[in-house]
Scaffold this motif. Structure first.
Motif, PDB file in Angstrom:
ATOM      1  N   HIS A   1      -6.848   4.880   8.016  1.00 35.81           N
ATOM      2  CA  HIS A   1      -5.514   5.102   7.456  1.00 35.81           C
ATOM      3  C   HIS A   1      -4.499   4.102   7.996  1.00 35.81           C
ATOM      4  O   HIS A   1      -3.787   3.448   7.233  1.00 35.81           O
ATOM      5  CB  HIS A   1      -5.100   6.546   7.777  1.00 35.81           C
ATOM      6  N   ASP A   2      -4.373   3.998   9.310  1.00 35.70           N
ATOM      7  CA  ASP A   2      -3.351   3.146   9.905  1.00 35.70           C
ATOM      8  C   ASP A   2      -3.571   1.675   9.562  1.00 35.70           C
ATOM      9  O   ASP A   2      -2.609   0.945   9.290  1.00 35.70           O
ATOM     10  CB  ASP A   2      -3.305   3.329  11.424  1.00 35.70           C
ATOM     11  N   ALA A   3      -4.815   1.236   9.554  1.00 34.85           N
ATOM     12  CA  ALA A   3      -5.109  -0.164   9.200  1.00 34.85           C
ATOM     13  C   ALA A   3      -4.751  -0.437   7.739  1.00 34.85           C
ATOM     14  O   ALA A   3      -4.228  -1.506   7.410  1.00 34.85           O
ATOM     15  CB  ALA A   3      -6.577  -0.476   9.464  1.00 34.85           C
ATOM     16  N   ALA A   4      -5.004   0.518   6.858  1.00 35.09           N
ATOM     17  CA  ALA A   4      -4.675   0.347   5.437  1.00 35.09           C
ATOM     18  C   ALA A   4      -3.165   0.296   5.236  1.00 35.09           C
ATOM     19  O   ALA A   4      -2.662  -0.537   4.470  1.00 35.09           O
ATOM     20  CB  ALA A   4      -5.288   1.473   4.608  1.00 35.09           C
ATOM     21  N   ILE A   5      -2.432   1.155   5.919  1.00 36.31           N
ATOM     22  CA  ILE A   5      -0.965   1.140   5.827  1.00 36.31           C
ATOM     23  C   ILE A   5      -0.449  -0.219   6.298  1.00 36.31           C
ATOM     24  O   ILE A   5       0.392  -0.841   5.639  1.00 36.31           O
ATOM     25  CB  ILE A   5      -0.339   2.273   6.677  1.00 36.31           C
ATOM     26  N   ALA A   6      -0.958  -0.695   7.427  1.00 31.16           N
ATOM     27  CA  ALA A   6      -0.535  -2.002   7.956  1.00 31.16           C
ATOM     28  C   ALA A   6      -0.864  -3.120   6.972  1.00 31.16           C
ATOM     29  O   ALA A   6      -0.056  -4.034   6.772  1.00 31.16           O
ATOM     30  CB  ALA A   6      -1.192  -2.256   9.312  1.00 31.16           C
ATOM     31  N   PHE A   7      -2.042  -3.059   6.335  1.00 30.86           N
ATOM     32  CA  PHE A   7      -2.426  -4.087   5.370  1.00 30.86           C
ATOM     33  C   PHE A   7      -1.455  -4.108   4.191  1.00 30.86           C
ATOM     34  O   PHE A   7      -0.949  -5.163   3.816  1.00 30.86           O
ATOM     35  CB  PHE A   7      -3.856  -3.865   4.865  1.00 30.86           C
ATOM     36  N   PHE A   8      -1.175  -2.956   3.572  1.00 32.49           N
ATOM     37  CA  PHE A   8      -0.290  -2.917   2.410  1.00 32.49           C
ATOM     38  C   PHE A   8       1.132  -3.353   2.758  1.00 32.49           C
ATOM     39  O   PHE A   8       1.811  -3.986   1.948  1.00 32.49           O
ATOM     40  CB  PHE A   8      -0.297  -1.539   1.749  1.00 32.49           C
ATOM     41  N   LYS A   9       1.589  -3.033   3.953  1.00 32.29           N
ATOM     42  CA  LYS A   9       2.913  -3.493   4.384  1.00 32.29           C
ATOM     43  C   LYS A   9       2.929  -5.010   4.537  1.00 32.29           C
ATOM     44  O   LYS A   9       3.843  -5.680   4.050  1.00 32.29           O
ATOM     45  CB  LYS A   9       3.305  -2.824   5.709  1.00 32.29           C
ATOM     46  N   ALA A  10       1.919  -5.558   5.209  1.00 33.31           N
ATOM     47  CA  ALA A  10       1.878  -6.998   5.456  1.00 33.31           C
ATOM     48  C   ALA A  10       1.572  -7.807   4.200  1.00 33.31           C
ATOM     49  O   ALA A  10       2.163  -8.862   3.972  1.00 33.31           O
ATOM     50  CB  ALA A  10       0.838  -7.307   6.540  1.00 33.31           C
ATOM     51  N   ALA A  11       0.665  -7.325   3.363  1.00 33.69           N
ATOM     52  CA  ALA A  11       0.247  -8.089   2.186  1.00 33.69           C
ATOM     53  C   ALA A  11       1.240  -7.990   1.037  1.00 33.69           C
ATOM     54  O   ALA A  11       1.451  -8.974   0.322  1.00 33.69           O
ATOM     55  CB  ALA A  11      -1.131  -7.615   1.713  1.00 33.69           C
ATOM     56  N   PHE A  12       1.853  -6.816   0.838  1.00 30.25           N
ATOM     57  CA  PHE A  12       2.662  -6.592  -0.349  1.00 30.25           C
ATOM     58  C   PHE A  12       4.066  -6.062  -0.082  1.00 30.25           C
ATOM     59  O   PHE A  12       4.775  -5.708  -1.017  1.00 30.25           O
ATOM     60  CB  PHE A  12       1.938  -5.614  -1.292  1.00 30.25           C
ATOM     61  N   GLY A  13       4.467  -5.962   1.182  1.00 30.34           N
ATOM     62  CA  GLY A  13       5.796  -5.458   1.490  1.00 30.34           C
ATOM     63  C   GLY A  13       5.976  -3.986   1.164  1.00 30.34           C
ATOM     64  O   GLY A  13       7.085  -3.530   0.902  1.00 30.34           O
ATOM     65  N   ALA A  14       4.883  -3.227   1.181  1.00 32.63           N
ATOM     66  CA  ALA A  14       4.950  -1.800   0.862  1.00 32.63           C
ATOM     67  C   ALA A  14       5.811  -1.067   1.895  1.00 32.63           C
ATOM     68  O   ALA A  14       5.884  -1.465   3.054  1.00 32.63           O
ATOM     69  CB  ALA A  14       3.549  -1.198   0.840  1.00 32.63           C
ATOM     70  N   GLU A  15       6.462  -0.014   1.430  1.00 24.08           N
ATOM     71  CA  GLU A  15       7.272   0.828   2.306  1.00 24.08           C
ATOM     72  C   GLU A  15       6.643   2.213   2.387  1.00 24.08           C
ATOM     73  O   GLU A  15       6.245   2.775   1.365  1.00 24.08           O
ATOM     74  CB  GLU A  15       8.681   0.977   1.752  1.00 24.08           C
TER      75      GLU A  15
END
Length: 173
Positions: free
Chosen positions: A17-31
């Motif tokens: 979970h935490d790695a996926a959240i970090a990926f989406f934030k870093a790759a796509f600017g997800a909030e």
């Protein structure tokens, strides 16, 4: 008859979970909008929520968070204690194989995707009809856990064939 307004979110099961959240934030600017498990506790066993969402018996939702992904559907991230299936589904498999992210600068998006830990397939390449047009490009890549994501830059209008019954929805800037 109900009118469909659009896709509100897509759900993705991930191994971390935490790695996926970090990926989406870093790759796509997800909030990060909210976490079901932070708000309502957890884990949620299948015996409790399976009748509502189809969670396979004997498993549990460990963590659930919803992300805002700019001007498009939200992304709901699930971590399940004993997930099934294969992490690297592709277009030749049944079910949802990938989703596409529309970007204004494909080179910048590719750089962010790679910095976040994504791996690219071949490209970027010029898109073919009906997606062809000056500057229209695409590339596929895999997240660190194997999910296939398409990145598309579509500055030119779509080509519509005579048989087209509707115009394609493209997120606005």
């Amino acid at each position: 008859m109900t009118t469909i307004r659009g896709i509100e979110h897509i759900g993705i099961t991930v191994p971390d979970h935490d790695a996926a959240i970090a990926f989406f934030k870093a790759a796509f600017g997800a909030e990060e909008m909210f976490s079901q498990t932070k708000t309502n506790g957890g884990p949620f066993p299948a015996e409790q929520i399976g009748p509502k969402n189809g969670l396979r018996p004997g498993t549990a939702m460990m963590r659930v968070t919803v992300l805002r992904l700019q001007n498009g559907p939200n992304v709901e991230i699930f971590e399940i204690d004993r997930p099934g299936g294969t992490p690297e589904a592709n277009i030749s498999d049944f079910g949802i194989s990938h989703f596409s992210v529309n970007v204004t600068d494909i080179d910048a998006a590719i750089a962010a995707f790679c910095r976040a830990g994504g791996a690219l397939l071949e490209g970027p390449y010029h898109l073919a009809a009906p997606e062809d047009g000056p500057g229209n490009k695409g590339i596929f890549g895999r997240t660190p856990w194997g999910l296939l994501i398409e990145i598309q830059q579509l500055p030119a209008a779509m080509t519509y064939f005579d048989a087209a019954s509707a115009e394609r929805w493209i997120p606005e800037d």
